[in-house]
Scaffold this motif. Structure first.
Motif: not given
Length: 213
Positions: A179-190
């Motif tokens: 819960g310390l970082l939020e994710q913004q999905p990237l196309h094809g790379r993490g």
């Protein structure tokens, strides 16, 4: 040593010894109990002494009312237990610094619940993961007016922390799960890591100069 520090030392040593007495009694046989209890008693006393010394060196004014409060006792208990399970001196020093940052905060009582959760989380993290967390936050803060890209942040932190991109990404996944970082999905790379709102509220507690490089 002041009267307040004497009270703290008594409370701290008693708390940690009781906690480990429970753990030992429920996990070990009779043969091992005596030896381990003696070892843990010495270790716990050393940790209590380190905590008192850090408080004295920090010259923080502690009144008896604060020391006897549920918020202070709960946070101190969390830190003492975390110290007892830390295996590296660097982690012990970091936890002590975080403890000082926490109790010296102007709003300590109102944020004590968050501080207790924070201690649980960082106790489960390696110093390397904590470094990744702090430096990810700092990168976003310093590059706030810039176009932060995955390539820019991954290359910068990989070089600074001497980590491969794969290892850096693994740390980001771990920290996201906490819960310390939020994710913004990237196309094809993490994904692109962003500090969570929760992290922003407590980052000043973790920013220990000359400890997390």
């Amino acid at each position: 040593m002041t009267k307040s520090h004497e009270i703290l030392k008594t409370i701290g040593t008693s708390t940690i010894n009781q906690a480990f007495s429970h753990i030992v009694n429920n996990s070990l046989g009779v043969v091992s109990l005596g030896f381990l209890s003696g070892v843990m008693q010495v270790r716990n006393q050393n940790n209590a002494d380190k905590l008192i010394n850090r408080l004295e060196n920090a010259e923080i004014g502690l009144d008896n009312e604060l020391i006897k409060s549920n918020e202070f006792l709960g946070f101190t208990s969390k830190v003492l237990i975390a110290l007892s399970t830390a295996t590296k001196n660097e982690k012990i020093s970091f936890l002590l610094d975080v403890y000082i940052n926490g109790i010296s905060h102007d709003s300590f009582k109102s944020i004590s619940d968050k501080l207790n959760v924070l201690i649980d989380i960082i106790s489960s993290l390696s110093l390397e993961s904590i470094s990744v967390l702090v430096e990810t936050y700092r990168f976003h803060k310093e590059e706030i007016e810039q176009n932060v890209t995955y390539v820019k942040i991954s290359e910068s932190l990989s070089q600074q922390l001497k980590l491969s991109e794969k290892d850096l990404l693994s740390h980001w996944y771990l920290l996201s799960g906490k819960g310390l970082l939020e994710q913004q999905p990237l196309h094809g790379r993490g994904f692109m890591p962003f500090p969570s709102s929760w992290l922003k509220d407590i980052i000043h507690i973790l920013e220990v100069e000359n400890r997390i490089q």
